[in-house]
Every structure is written in structure tokens, then in C-alpha cells.
Design a protein around this motif. Structure first.
Motif, short mmCIF file in Angstrom:
data_model
loop_
_atom_site.label_atom_id
_atom_site.label_comp_id
_atom_site.label_asym_id
_atom_site.label_seq_id
_atom_site.Cartn_x
_atom_site.Cartn_y
_atom_site.Cartn_z
N LYS A 1 40.32 40.67 11.83
CA LYS A 1 41.10 39.84 12.76
C LYS A 1 40.37 39.64 14.08
O LYS A 1 40.39 38.57 14.66
N ARG B 1 39.60 36.15 15.94
CA ARG B 1 40.31 35.81 17.18
C ARG B 1 39.38 35.62 18.37
O ARG B 1 39.79 35.07 19.38
N ARG C 1 41.61 39.64 23.41
CA ARG C 1 42.30 39.03 22.27
C ARG C 1 42.08 39.86 21.00
O ARG C 1 42.95 39.95 20.15
N CYS C 2 40.90 40.44 20.89
CA CYS C 2 40.61 41.28 19.72
C CYS C 2 41.56 42.47 19.67
O CYS C 2 42.16 42.76 18.64
N GLY D 1 45.30 41.90 18.76
CA GLY D 1 45.65 41.65 17.36
C GLY D 1 45.15 42.72 16.41
O GLY D 1 45.27 42.58 15.20
#
Ligand code: SF4
Ligand code: SF4
Length: 171
Positions: free
Chosen positions: A83, A87, A39-40, A43
Motif C-alpha cells: 500500500k 500511495r 501518506r504511507c 495507510g
């Protein structure tokens, strides 16, 4: 010739003391929590521009490739947007990990990439990350702030430099 992270990994040698010191510093970023959901990376602001893959950095740390990361330009391409930290479902933080790796690099007086040092010098001199840019219109006419009717940007003075150096512990 530019040495890639892959090249550095194939040249890896044991460096237990260095790894222990760095691992103590980066422990707070909780790399051990990472379950590689990516997920890192999906994004990451710098992924689009620089192909920085935060989940791979976390994984490399877990496998002990600390000194290889410290010698790589990749940790300097993070745009510090946070971000990845926001996240992450596991409360791991690639951002904090990267900052810890940068700090260890500086502490060890290892090589900081030239582009990064140029940015730091620019901030020290002017207070800006980069020079004021012109824009180009559709008809290829370059326009500066004056032509656009925008106020001039005041550059940082000595007071700013003093405060910055103080904040950085240099004065
Ligand atoms: S979002 Fe968190 S758990 Fe997922 S890969 Fe990135 S660091 Fe690991
Ligand atoms: S803080 Fe760095 S690594 Fe994390 S998402 Fe932003 S640019 Fe990517």
C-alpha cells in the motif's frame, strides 16, 4: 532485555562501508524523494497491528541509521501489502526499502527474528503461513473445518519444497 530502535540509535557508531553497501541496494526505493507527507504510514496495514511507521523508516535511512535498522525487528513486521508504494506521491517506496534492508540483513548473516524464521519453516513444511485454525462461535464452541463442512486443506508435499528451494536458489 529487548533493545529498542531508540536504544540502538543512541549507541550508533560510524559504519561507512556497511552503509555504502546498503545504500546502493536501497537506492532504487528512492528514499531521497520522500518529503515526509506520511501518506504511507496513514495507510500502513501493519501500523494498526504493530505500529510500523514507514515514513520514519525512510527518514532513518536518509539520516544514515542503516545498521541500526538492520539490527531492529521493525523491518520484519511489514506485511508486504504494497500500500505504501501505491500511495506515495513521490514514487518513493517504503516497501522496497524494507525489502532491501531485509535482504542486506540476510546477506550479512545478521539476526533474523525468531518469529519470522518460524513462519519460513512453517511455509517450507506445510506450504501455509500458519497452521489451520479453529474458529470459536458466540457460544464459545470451537469448530474445525470438518465440523463446518469444509474440505480438508492439502498440505504441501516434497514437490512444493523442491520448487520453493529452487526459487530461493537453495537447490
Ligand atoms: S508517502 Fe512517500 S513521500 Fe510521503 S512519507 Fe511516505 S515515502 Fe515519504
Ligand atoms: S508494504 Fe509494509 S510498510 Fe508498506 S504499507 Fe504494507 S505493511 Fe506497511
Amino acid at each position: 532485555m529487548k533493545v529498542s530502535l531508540k536504544d540502538l540509535m543512541t549507541m550508533a557508531k560510524p559504519a561507512a562501508e556497511l552503509r555504502l553497501k546498503a545504500l546502493c541496494k536501497i537506492w532504487e526505493a528512492k528514499p531521497i524523494n520522500c518529503f515526509q507527507c506520511m501518506r504511507c504510514t496513514s495507510g500502513c496495514t501493519s501500523l494498526k497491528l504493530l505500529e510500523l511507521k514507514p515514513h520514519e523508516i525512510v527518514d532513518l535511512v536518509k539520516f544514515g541509521f542503516i545498521d541500526e535498522l538492520l539490527a531492529s525487528d521493525i523491518i520484519w513486521t511489514c506485511a508486504t501489502c504494497l500500500k505504501c508504494k501505491e500511495r506515495c506521491p513521490q514514487k518513493a517506496s517504503p516497501y522496497d526499502l524494507i525489502m532491501a534492508l531485509r535482504n542486506v540483513t540476510v546477506e550479512q548473516e545478521a539476526k533474523v527474528p525468531e518469529f519470522y524464521m518460524n513462519t519460513v519453516s512453517q511455509i517450507l513444511e506445510t506450504g501455509l503461513m500458519q497452521n489451520v485454525q479453529k474458529i470459536t462461535t458466540r457460544t464459545m464452541e470451537p469448530l474445525d473445518r470438518e465440523k463446518l463442512g469444509l474440505p480438508k486443506i492439502a498440505l504441501a508435499g516434497n514437490k512444493f519444497k523442491e520448487c520453493l528451494m529452487k526459487a530461493l536458489g537453495g537447490a
